[in-house]
Enzyme design. Sequence first.
Site, mmCIF file in Angstrom:
data_model
loop_
_atom_site.group_PDB
_atom_site.id
_atom_site.type_symbol
_atom_site.label_atom_id
_atom_site.label_comp_id
_atom_site.label_asym_id
_atom_site.label_seq_id
_atom_site.Cartn_x
_atom_site.Cartn_y
_atom_site.Cartn_z
ATOM 1 N N HIS A 309 0.877 -1.067 -0.138
ATOM 2 C CA HIS A 309 -0.042 -0.037 -0.008
ATOM 3 C C HIS A 309 0.864 1.136 -0.134
ATOM 4 O O HIS A 309 1.832 1.337 0.499
ATOM 5 C CB HIS A 309 -0.912 0.149 1.252
ATOM 6 N N ASP A 367 -7.850 -5.274 0.134
ATOM 7 C CA ASP A 367 -8.317 -6.167 -0.802
ATOM 8 C C ASP A 367 -8.152 -7.700 -0.645
ATOM 9 O O ASP A 367 -8.597 -8.467 -1.329
ATOM 10 C CB ASP A 367 -7.818 -5.721 -2.311
HETATM 11 C C1 SDX Z 1 -6.272 -0.044 -2.893
HETATM 12 O O1 SDX Z 1 -4.486 4.253 -2.319
HETATM 13 C C2 SDX Z 1 -5.656 3.628 -1.313
HETATM 14 O O2 SDX Z 1 -5.798 4.199 -0.482
HETATM 15 C C3 SDX Z 1 -5.875 2.552 -2.151
HETATM 16 C C4 SDX Z 1 -7.042 1.714 -1.201
HETATM 17 C C5 SDX Z 1 -8.232 2.634 -1.174
HETATM 18 O O3 SDX Z 1 -8.975 2.245 -0.120
HETATM 19 O O4 SDX Z 1 -8.563 3.562 -1.920
HETATM 20 O O5 SDX Z 1 -6.279 1.321 -0.112
HETATM 21 C C6 SDX Z 1 -7.487 0.538 -2.155
HETATM 22 O O6 SDX Z 1 -6.087 0.171 -4.031
HETATM 23 C C7 SDX Z 1 -5.310 -1.067 -2.125
HETATM 24 C C8 SDX Z 1 -4.378 -1.552 -3.053
HETATM 25 C C9 SDX Z 1 -4.630 -2.622 -3.834
HETATM 26 N N1 SDX Z 1 -3.543 -2.979 -4.857
HETATM 27 C C10 SDX Z 1 -3.022 -4.328 -4.707
HETATM 28 O O7 SDX Z 1 -3.203 -4.919 -3.799
HETATM 29 C C11 SDX Z 1 -2.077 -4.403 -5.817
HETATM 30 C C12 SDX Z 1 -0.430 -4.955 -5.449
HETATM 31 N N2 SDX Z 1 -0.052 -3.854 -4.934
HETATM 32 C C13 SDX Z 1 1.090 -3.223 -5.517
HETATM 33 O O8 SDX Z 1 0.771 -3.230 -7.034
HETATM 34 C C14 SDX Z 1 1.583 -1.971 -4.666
HETATM 35 O O9 SDX Z 1 1.657 -2.511 -3.577
HETATM 36 C C15 SDX Z 1 0.617 -0.627 -4.543
HETATM 37 C C16 SDX Z 1 0.067 -0.236 -5.920
HETATM 38 C C17 SDX Z 1 -0.744 -1.079 -3.744
HETATM 39 C C18 SDX Z 1 1.422 0.555 -3.957
HETATM 40 O O10 SDX Z 1 2.386 0.892 -5.072
HETATM 41 P P1 SDX Z 1 3.289 1.920 -4.462
HETATM 42 O O11 SDX Z 1 3.247 2.569 -3.388
HETATM 43 O O12 SDX Z 1 3.722 2.909 -5.804
HETATM 44 O O13 SDX Z 1 4.725 0.965 -4.037
HETATM 45 P P2 SDX Z 1 5.746 0.367 -5.232
HETATM 46 O O14 SDX Z 1 5.137 -0.020 -6.684
HETATM 47 O O15 SDX Z 1 6.786 1.717 -5.396
HETATM 48 O O16 SDX Z 1 6.497 -0.707 -4.331
HETATM 49 C C19 SDX Z 1 7.449 -0.558 -3.575
HETATM 50 C C20 SDX Z 1 8.318 -1.919 -3.445
HETATM 51 C C21 SDX Z 1 8.562 -1.930 -5.057
HETATM 52 O O17 SDX Z 1 9.884 -2.839 -4.745
HETATM 53 P P3 SDX Z 1 11.512 -2.184 -5.107
HETATM 54 O O18 SDX Z 1 11.302 -1.503 -6.370
HETATM 55 O O19 SDX Z 1 11.574 -1.064 -4.021
HETATM 56 O O20 SDX Z 1 12.278 -3.399 -5.060
HETATM 57 O O21 SDX Z 1 7.303 -2.885 -3.396
HETATM 58 C C22 SDX Z 1 7.308 -3.747 -4.213
HETATM 59 C C23 SDX Z 1 7.770 -3.006 -5.423
HETATM 60 O O22 SDX Z 1 8.340 -3.987 -6.660
HETATM 61 N N3 SDX Z 1 5.971 -4.142 -4.134
HETATM 62 C C24 SDX Z 1 5.497 -5.479 -4.262
HETATM 63 C C25 SDX Z 1 4.145 -5.484 -4.258
HETATM 64 N N4 SDX Z 1 3.907 -4.296 -3.923
HETATM 65 C C26 SDX Z 1 4.779 -3.286 -4.138
HETATM 66 N N5 SDX Z 1 6.126 -6.547 -4.531
HETATM 67 C C27 SDX Z 1 5.352 -7.871 -4.742
HETATM 68 N N6 SDX Z 1 3.992 -7.679 -4.560
HETATM 69 C C28 SDX Z 1 3.361 -6.727 -4.248
HETATM 70 N N7 SDX Z 1 1.988 -6.717 -4.168
#
Ligand code: SDX
Length: 433
Positions: A309, A367
């Site tokens: 998140h 989720d």
């Molecule tokens: C919702 O914003 C809100 O408030 C949203 C929400 C709401 O109520 O409105 O809470 C609802 O959308 C919840 C999130 C649902 N999405 C997912 O579950 C999809 C999987 N999660 C990700 O795609 C990600 O964690 C996000 C999109 C939720 C957050 O993305 P960020 O903040 O841009 O984080 P990032 O992509 O920069 O990740 C940081 C690191 C990265 O690794 P490095 O480049 O630092 O090595 O964490 C890794 C990412 O690769 N990472 C994951 C991961 N999520 C982040 N690696 C594996 N699996 C994951 N799920």
Amino acid sequence: MAEKKSVTVTDNRNGNKVDLPILTGTHGPDVFDIRKMYSSLGMFTYDPGFVSTATCSSYITYIDGDEGILLYRGYPIEQLAEKSSYIEVCYLLLNGELPSAIQLATFTANITRHTMVHEGMRRFYSGFRHDAHPMAFMLGSVGAMSSFYHDSTDVTNPRHREISAHRLIAKMPTLAADSYKYSMGLPFNFPKNRLNYSENFLYMMFALPTEEYVVNPVHAKALNSILILHADHEQNASTSSVRLASSSGANPFASVCAGIASLWGPAHGGANEAVIRTLEEIGEAKNIPKFVARAKDKDDDYRLMGFGHRIYKNFDPRAMLIRDACHDLLEDMGDYDDPLFEIALELERIALEDDYFKERKLYPNVDFYSGIIMRAMGIPLNMFTVVFAMARTVGWIAQWMEMMDDPEQRIGRPRQLYVGKAQRDYVPLVDRD
Ligand code: SDX
């Protein structure tokens, strides 16, 4: 000497500097106001994805991602999920205070009386393919509302804003249930005014003209919690989309469409559907390590849906509440068992012991477990994000109404860092290679 509440930014190339006032809120980090940055230094700030940017001030919702805190108008989500109803939370988010008994009764009656949709809408549906994703159906039908409810699209008129708000909150369950019935080729149900918000949705979703349908109170209670937990969440992508769309003066029906479109993405509200697909793909707990390894592999853009998140770097309090509600619901249902719940619990355990997830503070989000509950209620997979959109409509609308009353707000028009071609002259076709 009075504390100088400002940040000084200096351009070290020429010594130009500007003092930017620090603003302090009720909770959460202070902000420094950069509105005169460009006029003072001739520079923009740069923040793709708004990681460090506050786009507005708001009275509605507060999140502390480190402490796992979520407040709606100051009330902790745990207390609202346990003690309140979704319709009461709608009143709270829209009006800022918990309603008195009279206010709640009046608001509930008002919403109830707007649950039917214009019969012309149901003719409008027939243009959709029967197998259209219900989120595509919602996009089209909510957008079409601006063609049926012309009497309330003057966004400068507070009364129009209020009636549009009530219509959207009231009609979303009807449109959502219609999207499901349409996909099944089944007749639509009319809302029943004697049912509450959650009961009415389940009735419209599952009742058939051929037999009596009695709403399962356990399902209705679980859905009430799901709706409360998804109602608002600060300036997330879909809410920011609604704010940006409506900042031009667009009507609320069209602006909520922007929110629905953004929510549909798998990185946002579409994650609840993606989580179940992941759990189904995992199939058995023994396969979990393979999926965790893929999520960690930098050469693989695979992500473990339902984890991580932007703000929560601790547990998402909603995920914990939904996990507990999952457990209670499956227990209440006794004869119903969902192997995906066991896989989800084991996946959470394994991921949270893994350094990759611990270092990046990747915890289950809202989720991760919500799909398990919806499956238990018989809600089909492609309706999960529709339920999220239904719940979040009140958040989108509350944030929209706040923005419309905010004297600081103006049309949203971000700037950019241009990295394209330097200015050059047109080359006639004959002179090109
Ligand atoms: C919702 O914003 C809100 O408030 C949203 C929400 C709401 O109520 O409105 O809470 C609802 O959308 C919840 C999130 C649902 N999405 C997912 O579950 C999809 C999987 N999660 C990700 O795609 C990600 O964690 C996000 C999109 C939720 C957050 O993305 P960020 O903040 O841009 O984080 P990032 O992509 O920069 O990740 C940081 C690191 C990265 O690794 P490095 O480049 O630092 O090595 O964490 C890794 C990412 O690769 N990472 C994951 C991961 N999520 C982040 N690696 C594996 N699996 C994951 N799920």
